[in-house]
Design a protein around this motif. Structure first.
Motif, PDB file in Angstrom:
ATOM      1  N   ILE A   1       2.200   1.855  -3.478  1.00 20.65           N
ATOM      2  CA  ILE A   1       1.145   2.304  -4.378  1.00 20.65           C
ATOM      3  C   ILE A   1       0.871   3.786  -4.141  1.00 20.65           C
ATOM      4  O   ILE A   1       0.739   4.560  -5.084  1.00 20.65           O
ATOM      5  CB  ILE A   1      -0.143   1.467  -4.192  1.00 20.65           C
ATOM      6  N   ALA A   2       0.798   4.205  -2.882  1.00 20.98           N
ATOM      7  CA  ALA A   2       0.532   5.599  -2.562  1.00 20.98           C
ATOM      8  C   ALA A   2       1.676   6.487  -3.025  1.00 20.98           C
ATOM      9  O   ALA A   2       1.451   7.592  -3.511  1.00 20.98           O
ATOM     10  CB  ALA A   2       0.316   5.750  -1.064  1.00 20.98           C
ATOM     11  N   LYS A   3       2.895   6.030  -2.885  1.00 18.24           N
ATOM     12  CA  LYS A   3       4.053   6.822  -3.304  1.00 18.24           C
ATOM     13  C   LYS A   3       4.152   6.887  -4.825  1.00 18.24           C
ATOM     14  O   LYS A   3       4.575   7.890  -5.376  1.00 18.24           O
ATOM     15  CB  LYS A   3       5.334   6.225  -2.732  1.00 18.24           C
ATOM     16  N   GLU A   4       3.771   5.833  -5.497  1.00 16.72           N
ATOM     17  CA  GLU A   4       3.918   5.764  -6.946  1.00 16.72           C
ATOM     18  C   GLU A   4       2.754   6.391  -7.700  1.00 16.72           C
ATOM     19  O   GLU A   4       2.823   6.545  -8.899  1.00 16.72           O
ATOM     20  CB  GLU A   4       4.086   4.305  -7.385  1.00 16.72           C
ATOM     21  N   ASN A   5       1.677   6.752  -6.991  1.00 15.55           N
ATOM     22  CA  ASN A   5       0.507   7.276  -7.686  1.00 15.55           C
ATOM     23  C   ASN A   5       0.332   8.766  -7.376  1.00 15.55           C
ATOM     24  O   ASN A   5      -0.334   9.138  -6.414  1.00 15.55           O
ATOM     25  CB  ASN A   5      -0.734   6.485  -7.273  1.00 15.55           C
ATOM     26  N   PRO A   6       0.900   9.639  -8.185  1.00 14.66           N
ATOM     27  CA  PRO A   6       0.770  11.080  -7.953  1.00 14.66           C
ATOM     28  C   PRO A   6      -0.656  11.590  -8.203  1.00 14.66           C
ATOM     29  O   PRO A   6      -1.040  12.629  -7.695  1.00 14.66           O
ATOM     30  CB  PRO A   6       1.756  11.701  -8.937  1.00 14.66           C
ATOM     31  N   VAL A   7      -1.436  10.851  -8.955  1.00 17.89           N
ATOM     32  CA  VAL A   7      -2.819  11.251  -9.225  1.00 17.89           C
ATOM     33  C   VAL A   7      -3.618  11.227  -7.939  1.00 17.89           C
ATOM     34  O   VAL A   7      -4.421  12.129  -7.667  1.00 17.89           O
ATOM     35  CB  VAL A   7      -3.453  10.335 -10.297  1.00 17.89           C
ATOM     36  N   THR A   8      -3.407  10.224  -7.112  1.00 16.28           N
ATOM     37  CA  THR A   8      -4.104  10.124  -5.838  1.00 16.28           C
ATOM     38  C   THR A   8      -3.736  11.291  -4.937  1.00 16.28           C
ATOM     39  O   THR A   8      -4.602  11.887  -4.297  1.00 16.28           O
ATOM     40  CB  THR A   8      -3.763   8.785  -5.137  1.00 16.28           C
ATOM     41  N   ASP A   9      -2.460  11.627  -4.905  1.00 17.70           N
ATOM     42  CA  ASP A   9      -2.016  12.759  -4.091  1.00 17.70           C
ATOM     43  C   ASP A   9      -2.618  14.067  -4.594  1.00 17.70           C
ATOM     44  O   ASP A   9      -3.078  14.898  -3.806  1.00 17.70           O
ATOM     45  CB  ASP A   9      -0.487  12.865  -4.108  1.00 17.70           C
TER      46      ASP A   9
ATOM     47  N   LYS B   1       0.829  -1.206   0.000  1.00 22.15           N
ATOM     48  CA  LYS B   1       0.000   0.000   0.000  1.00 22.15           C
ATOM     49  C   LYS B   1       0.862   1.255   0.000  1.00 22.15           C
ATOM     50  O   LYS B   1       0.535   2.239  -0.632  1.00 22.15           O
ATOM     51  CB  LYS B   1      -0.938   0.006   1.207  1.00 22.15           C
TER      52      LYS B   1
END
Length: 80
Positions: free
Chosen positions: A6-14, A3
């Motif tokens: 995934i959070a670090k690799e997904n700039p869209v979520t940020d 998890k």
């Protein structure tokens, strides 16, 4: 651990989280402004309704006020 990657690799979520936070902040600032606008519009509506009804009466009062002011202006000249 998956998890976190995934959070670090997904700039869209940020970006989405940041935009939602900004939206919430702006909505919080916008609400008081909308309430103030609404209150002022209500005041204008009430005053325009009151002004529309006694328009003839207030016009007559203005004439008397103007005549009184003209007489007051003439009085000091007569005393000299």
């Amino acid at each position: 651990m998956a998890k976190e990657t995934i959070a670090k690799e997904n700039p869209v979520t940020d970006a989405l989280k940041k935009l939602k936070e900004e939206e919430a902040e702006l909505m919080g600032k916008l609400k008081p402004v909308q309430e103030a606008i609404s209150a002022l519009e209500k005041i204008l509506d009430k005053s325009s309704k009151k002004a529309a009804k006694p328009a003839k009466e207030s016009a007559g009062e203005n004439l008397f006020a103007e005549e009184g002011a003209a007489e007051a202006a003439e009085t000091p000249e007569a005393l000299n």
